[in-house]
Design a protein around this motif. Structure first.
Motif: not given
Length: 287
Positions: A37-62
């Protein structure tokens, strides 16, 4: 035209997203369905890049699933984002605000995608993580052994320590073999020894002011590669005579253990960088 960035604040259960510029925001579950659903959200807003922090491993799946869906993703340093937030006057802190800060940071710093690791690199990271656990378990059991008085308990601890030692040696062998076979090392020569030491967080930084000359300390850099280098350098120093002699000289000079770990990791990194450069030059000459 400026790129559209989707900042993603990651927690164990949730992914808070914010589009910069524009301000659209949404929350998604930190699971496969939520990431889709996040990917669809990014695509619907024409996002060129998703940026996230390193969060102790919680970011790996996303991170991995966004790349799988075709959404470029960059991982940034959480400390750098926090300092940026303070400099920009973000005084409040919530998950939603953090997502906006990450998006703003990604736009200002012109963040680039972080390439996803190969299957071999993921396995190497997993093995190194398990080796760290084994070493930690061994340390705990040695402490228990020193406090144990019952003979049966002592025998049980000794058996556990013997098992952990066998596992440690097996994992060290697997890691050493994977490093030999991993083409990742062939790309090390693309930067100088000084630059790559900074990237790994193994370069001491000046701490001078006026007539004062402060102690140099390492800081920053990539914690993941640095942790792997610490482990690998300790393994290599057991078998490589040059690194072993280097470590012994530092020990005889009375250097602290942490300084020796850093020095070994940096020396190994420089050696690998040189080998990779020589290999590329040889390949270029042959073709």
């Amino acid at each position: 035209m400026n790129r559209i960035i989707c900042g993603v604040d990651v927690s164990k259960d949730w992914l808070d997203a914010h589009i910069w510029p524009g301000g659209a925001a949404a929350r998604f579950a930190n699971d496969a369905a939520g990431i889709a659903a996040l990917w669809l959200f990014c695509r619907s807003h024409d996002a060129a890049l998703a940026v996230m922090e390193a969060s102790g491993g919680y970011e790996r799946l996303g991170f991995m699933l966004l790349w799988t869906h075709g959404m470029p993703c960059g991982v940034v340093n959480a400390k750098s984002v926090r300092r940026f937030a303070e400099a920009m006057g973000y005084l409040e802190k919530t998950d939603r605000i953090d997502a906006a800060v990450i998006a703003h940071y990604g736009a200002v710093k012109n963040t680039v995608p972080t390439p996803p690791p190969s299957a071999a690199q993921q396995r190497l990271a997993a093995l190194v993580g398990r080796l760290c656990q084994i070493v930690g378990d061994a340390t705990i059991n040695k402490q228990r052994r020193s406090a144990a008085r019952d003979a049966e308990v002592c025998a049980s601890i000794e058996a556990m320590l013997a098992f952990l030692k066998r596992e440690q040696r097996r994992l060290e062998g697997e890691i050493a073999s994977m490093i030999d076979d991993d083409p990742l090392w062939a790309r090390l020569e693309q930067v100088s020894n000084k630059a790559i030491a900074k990237l790994a967080g193994l370069a001491p930084f000046a701490n001078d002011s006026g007539k004062r000359t402060g102690n140099r300390h390492v800081r920053g850099g990539r914690a993941g590669p640095r942790g792997i280098l610490f482990i690998v350098a300790a393994i290599v120093a057991k078998f490589d005579p040059n690194l072993k002699a280097f470590a012994q000289r530092l020990q005889q000079a009375g250097k602290p253990k942490m300084l020796i770990r850093i020095a070994l990791a940096r020396k190994l990194l420089v050696i690998l960088n040189a080998k990779a450069r020589d290999a590329r030059n040889e390949f270029a000459s042959a073709t």
